[in-house]
Design an enzyme around this catalytic site. Structure first.
Site, PDB file in Angstrom:
ATOM      1  N   ASP A  12       0.893  -1.156   0.000  1.00  0.00           N
ATOM      2  CA  ASP A  12       0.000   0.000   0.000  1.00  0.00           C
ATOM      3  C   ASP A  12       0.926   1.199   0.000  1.00  0.00           C
ATOM      4  O   ASP A  12       1.660   1.420   0.967  1.00  0.00           O
ATOM      5  CB  ASP A  12      -0.858  -0.061   1.269  1.00  0.00           C
ATOM      6  CG  ASP A  12      -1.704   1.192   1.479  1.00  0.00           C
ATOM      7  OD1 ASP A  12      -1.515   2.177   0.747  1.00  0.00           O
ATOM      8  OD2 ASP A  12      -2.545   1.167   2.394  1.00  0.00           O
ATOM      9  N   TYR A 230       1.342   0.907  14.916  1.00  0.00           N
ATOM     10  CA  TYR A 230       0.372   0.644  13.870  1.00  0.00           C
ATOM     11  C   TYR A 230       0.587   1.580  12.693  1.00  0.00           C
ATOM     12  O   TYR A 230       0.579   2.785  12.848  1.00  0.00           O
ATOM     13  CB  TYR A 230      -1.058   0.825  14.400  1.00  0.00           C
ATOM     14  CG  TYR A 230      -2.099   0.619  13.323  1.00  0.00           C
ATOM     15  CD1 TYR A 230      -2.352  -0.657  12.826  1.00  0.00           C
ATOM     16  CD2 TYR A 230      -2.780   1.688  12.769  1.00  0.00           C
ATOM     17  CE1 TYR A 230      -3.267  -0.860  11.820  1.00  0.00           C
ATOM     18  CE2 TYR A 230      -3.713   1.500  11.755  1.00  0.00           C
ATOM     19  CZ  TYR A 230      -3.949   0.221  11.288  1.00  0.00           C
ATOM     20  OH  TYR A 230      -4.854   0.019  10.281  1.00  0.00           O
ATOM     21  N   LYS A 233      -2.726  -2.288   8.142  1.00  0.00           N
ATOM     22  CA  LYS A 233      -2.729  -3.749   8.285  1.00  0.00           C
ATOM     23  C   LYS A 233      -1.858  -4.379   7.205  1.00  0.00           C
ATOM     24  O   LYS A 233      -1.399  -3.695   6.301  1.00  0.00           O
ATOM     25  CB  LYS A 233      -4.169  -4.270   8.221  1.00  0.00           C
ATOM     26  CG  LYS A 233      -4.845  -4.285   9.595  1.00  0.00           C
ATOM     27  CD  LYS A 233      -4.306  -5.390  10.501  1.00  0.00           C
ATOM     28  CE  LYS A 233      -5.074  -5.485  11.790  1.00  0.00           C
ATOM     29  NZ  LYS A 233      -4.281  -5.619  12.991  1.00  0.00           N
TER      30      LYS A 233
HETATM   31  P1  13P Z   1      -4.902  -0.299   5.293  1.00  0.00           P
HETATM   32  O1  13P Z   1      -4.126  -1.237   6.141  1.00  0.00           O
HETATM   33  O2  13P Z   1      -5.632  -1.007   4.185  1.00  0.00           O
HETATM   34  O3  13P Z   1      -4.052   0.819   4.802  1.00  0.00           O
HETATM   35  O4  13P Z   1      -6.050   0.322   6.198  1.00  0.00           O
HETATM   36  C1  13P Z   1      -5.683   1.056   7.295  1.00  0.00           C
HETATM   37  C2  13P Z   1      -6.797   1.553   8.139  1.00  0.00           C
HETATM   38  O5  13P Z   1      -6.515   2.041   9.220  1.00  0.00           O
HETATM   39  C3  13P Z   1      -8.184   1.450   7.697  1.00  0.00           C
HETATM   40  O6  13P Z   1      -9.080   2.040   8.593  1.00  0.00           O
HETATM   41 MG    MG Z   2      -3.856   2.245   3.475  1.00  0.00          MG
HETATM   42 MG    MG Z   3      -4.737  -1.975   2.554  1.00  0.00          MG
END
Ligand code: 13P
Ligand code: MG
Ligand code: MG
Ligand code: 13P
Length: 375
Positions: A12, A230, A233
């Protein structure tokens, strides 16, 4: 005999309207760089996809797993997209998954997710690449168990003598950085005792027990373990080979017919149902509470080191079948139900996982409010 490798590397590196989707220009840029890589002989064929806000590169070649040239090509794609597109356009979380600066031979441990599988091509070699958004690697544990160890899911385990001897699962302990191999059906209960803990033990590889034939490979990156906080994800990918002594395509897809709960969704902090979606029908826009978490399935044949799709390298969109509408409906109902619980566990993920989010900052403020008592 030359062996063929399928490498899937994803990241990402920024998205439009929050964590929703990449721009078309990002996908086109990735195709341009990989086309150069094809012309100079680094890859034999490739396909670029997106799922939610993740961009993925599916590459085939004869260089084996963990090849520096392949990893460097992928790193270059993500780095250049970040510098040339995401940052100038101020896309959301530009360069999100690129956690290190300088490339040093492998993208492992640098942020992007990787799944690779090397094999000798059979007379005919169908593969499926699954890619998920708004969840993490442990999400594959349940379907992988069903596909390779549950005869109620995979009829071939009972009917086909080659599958009948079972499978070997390589399980990675993400916390301690170690792996163990367990064989089913004999060690099914031992395997389940580990992989039920999806945030620590994840299935990284599956082999056919009869001859050690590679059957599946999954990405195992935990961004929070690399970054210490964090950042998003890990949105995992999974490659599975099918048919002729391996589970059939339809058996593999069956494991996704009941939407199971996975961690991720909003702020990476909630359990939500994994929804199988079509990428052709553009069911790829994560919009309800940044979700629900979703998965696409791309089907190909592999021939002479190249991807063969329905039109050139264009894959079959395996969740396009109207059958999956019912499953999507069910996932929506589960998603709405889970949200009725708000921030109460188990709708919100467990305390130790929340350590990586911004919640500790809120809790810190409250610590002075406590007075000691004997429980
Ligand atoms: P991603 O991991 O897909 O970037 O999403 C992060 C997030 O915090 C969604 O609410
Ligand atoms: Mg993202
Ligand atoms: Mg993502
Ligand atoms: P294989 O012989 O390729 O495993 O296929 C069996 C089948 O018909 C599954 O649908």
């Amino acid at each position: 005999m030359v062996r063929t490798t399928v490498s899937v590397i994803k990241a990402d590196v920024g998205s439009v309207a929050g964590h929703v989707c990449p721009t078309i220009s990002m996908v086109e840029y990735a195709k341009k760089i990989l086309e150069e890589g094809r012309e100079t002989g680094i890859v034999k064929s490739f396909y670029v996809y997106s799922v939610g806000d993740d961009v993925g590169l599916v590459m085939t070649h004869h260089k084996g797993e963990n090849n520096p040239e392949i990893h460097e090509l992928a790193w270059k794609v993500f780095k250049e997209i970040t510098e040339k597109i995401s940052k100038p356009l101020k896309l959301y979380a530009a360069g999100q998954d690129l956690l290190k600066d300088a490339f040093s031979g492998t993208v492992k441990g640098m942020g992007p997710g990787v799944a690779e599988i090397e094999f000798e091509e059979r007379g005919s070699d169908p593969i499926i690449v699954f890619a998920a958004d708004k969840t993490s690697p442990g999400a594959w544990n349940l379907p992988l168990y069903k596909i390779f160890a549950d005869p109620f899911n995979t009829a071939g385990l009972v009917i086909d003598p080659v599958l009948h001897e079972g499978f070997i699962f390589e399980v990675m302990d993400l916390r301690e950085g170690r792996t163990a191999k367990l064989k089913t059906p004999e060690e099914s209960y031992d395997l389940l005792s580990l992989i039920g803990t999806t945030n620590r033990y994840v299935i990284s590889k599956v082999y056919r027990a009869k001859d050690n034939e590679p059957a599946a490979s999954a990405s195992t990156t935990r961004l929070s373990y690399i970054a210490g906080k964090y950042v998003g994800k890990d949105d995992p990918v999974l490659i599975i080979r099918a048919q002729s002594g391996l589970p059939a395509v339809g058996e593999i897809l069956s494991a996704f017919a009941v939407p199971f709960l996975v961690p991720g969704w909003m702020r990476g902090s909630h359990y939500g149902p994994l929804m199988p979606v079509s990428f052709k029908k553009k069911q790829n826009v994560v919009s309800y509470f940044d979700g629900p978490p979703r998965v696409i399935a791309m089907g190909w044949q592999i021939a002479e080191g190249k991807l063969v799709g329905v039109d050139g390298v264009e894959p079959v969109d395996l969740f396009e079948d109207p059958f999956w509408d019912t499953v999507r409906q069910k996932a929506s109902e589960i998603a709405l139900y889970m949200r009725t619980m708000g921030e109460f566990m188990p709708a919100r993920i467990e305390q130790e996982e929340m350590e990586y989010t911004t919640l500790p900052k809120v809790l810190e403020k409250l610590s002075s409010r406590f007075i000691e008592v004997k429980p």
